[in-house]
Scaffold this motif. Structure first.
Motif, PDB file in Angstrom:
ATOM      1  N   ILE A 178       0.841  -1.193   0.000  1.00  0.00           N
ATOM      2  CA  ILE A 178       0.000   0.000   0.000  1.00  0.00           C
ATOM      3  C   ILE A 178       0.879   1.247   0.000  1.00  0.00           C
ATOM      4  N   SER A 179       0.323   2.320  -0.540  1.00  0.00           N
ATOM      5  CA  SER A 179       1.016   3.610  -0.557  1.00  0.00           C
ATOM      6  C   SER A 179      -0.056   4.699  -0.487  1.00  0.00           C
ATOM      7  N   GLY A 180       0.316   5.938  -0.790  1.00  0.00           N
ATOM      8  CA  GLY A 180      -0.669   7.014  -0.851  1.00  0.00           C
ATOM      9  C   GLY A 180      -1.252   7.376   0.510  1.00  0.00           C
ATOM     10  N   GLU A 181      -2.545   7.746   0.522  1.00  0.00           N
ATOM     11  CA  GLU A 181      -3.188   8.249   1.743  1.00  0.00           C
ATOM     12  C   GLU A 181      -3.225   7.220   2.865  1.00  0.00           C
ATOM     13  N   ASN A 182      -3.478   5.955   2.519  1.00  0.00           N
ATOM     14  CA  ASN A 182      -3.516   4.917   3.555  1.00  0.00           C
ATOM     15  C   ASN A 182      -2.157   4.763   4.237  1.00  0.00           C
ATOM     16  N   LEU A 183      -1.095   4.854   3.463  1.00  0.00           N
ATOM     17  CA  LEU A 183       0.248   4.753   4.032  1.00  0.00           C
ATOM     18  C   LEU A 183       0.544   5.947   4.936  1.00  0.00           C
ATOM     19  N   THR A 184       0.196   7.142   4.463  1.00  0.00           N
ATOM     20  CA  THR A 184       0.426   8.364   5.251  1.00  0.00           C
ATOM     21  C   THR A 184      -0.313   8.296   6.581  1.00  0.00           C
ATOM     22  N   LEU A 185      -1.551   7.835   6.527  1.00  0.00           N
ATOM     23  CA  LEU A 185      -2.356   7.734   7.741  1.00  0.00           C
ATOM     24  C   LEU A 185      -1.816   6.663   8.680  1.00  0.00           C
ATOM     25  N   LEU A 186      -1.374   5.554   8.119  1.00  0.00           N
ATOM     26  CA  LEU A 186      -0.786   4.484   8.931  1.00  0.00           C
ATOM     27  C   LEU A 186       0.426   5.012   9.690  1.00  0.00           C
ATOM     28  N   LYS A 187       1.282   5.744   9.005  1.00  0.00           N
ATOM     29  CA  LYS A 187       2.474   6.303   9.646  1.00  0.00           C
ATOM     30  C   LYS A 187       2.091   7.310  10.733  1.00  0.00           C
TER      31      LYS A 187
END
Length: 239
Positions: A178-187
């Motif tokens: 996964i990348s994008g918004e889901n990755l940013t939110l996960l971090k």
């Protein structure tokens, strides 16, 4: 054996005409199921069922016999009295959703005090909090630590996260990256506490997308895990 135990109600099921089977996550024994015989027989005895709303926190006197699958409760009282968890429609939707998740993933008849304390404390926080629309996201993410598949955050500066392996990667490695918004939110969510959750702004669409990703993560790491039936209710309330 008679003993006192604290517990959190996971689910309840009507059995025969007047009995109730209640599944609880207990402080001392992990998951235990109790049968309340005749509790639905009269209005007076039915009043006891208010104790068994899902995710209620109880103190019970139990009769526990290790060789039985159903045990009995001799005495009961509320261990913590919720102010809003069962009366606020938005919190009730979260409660219904999380109780279904917990009822599915908690299976061990084994004491896990850290996990019990986490659930107990988190629910009390939700009960007292005014800004809670993203509570369930952080609750599930933190729950992964106790279930054994917490995201490995050692390389969280990388541009991808692999749902199957649970690690951050510097290159895309297939359908589970996964990348994008889901990755940013996960971090953003990894490593924060509930009291910092209100600082993270998430739109309704981002919330649904991230939750779907989290549930997929659970499916990949827990055999037999299925999306909760209450997911649609939750999405409708927080649309």
């Amino acid at each position: 054996m008679h003993s006192r135990n604290n517990c959190i109600v996971l689910s309840k099921l009507k059995y025969r005409d007047y009995d109730l089977i209640v599944k609880c996550y207990t402080q001392e024994r992990g998951v235990v199921s109790y049968i309340l015989r005749g509790v639905l027989r009269s209005k007076k005895s039915q009043a006891k069922t208010v104790y068994f709303q899902v995710l209620s926190q109880l103190q019970i006197e139990e009769s526990y016999k290790p060789n039985l699958s159903l045990h009995s409760i001799k005495d009961i009282k509320l261990n913590y009295i919720y102010k809003s968890l069962h009366t606020n429609i938005y919190k009730s939707a979260i409660v219904l959703f999380l109780s279904e998740i917990l009822s599915t993933v908690l299976k061990e008849e084994e004491k896990n005090l850290d996990l019990y304390n986490y659930i107990e404390t988190a629910l009390q926080y939700l009960d007292n909090e005014d800004k809670f629309s993203n509570f369930h996201l952080l609750f599930l993410l933190k729950l992964t630590r106790y279930l054994g598949f917490q995201p490995e955050s050692q390389f969280n500066k990388f541009d991808y996260f692999n749902l199957e392996s649970g690690v951050f990667e510097n290159v895309e490695s297939g359908i589970y990256s996964i990348s994008g918004e889901n990755l940013t939110l996960l971090k953003s969510l990894l490593g924060i506490n509930f009291d910092a959750l209100s600082l993270i702004k998430i739109s309704a669409k981002q919330r649904q997308d991230f939750l779907n990703m989290l549930l997929h993560y659970f499916q990949l790491h827990l055999g037999g895990f299925k999306k909760p039936k209450s997911l649609q209710v939750l999405n409708d309330v927080f649309h």
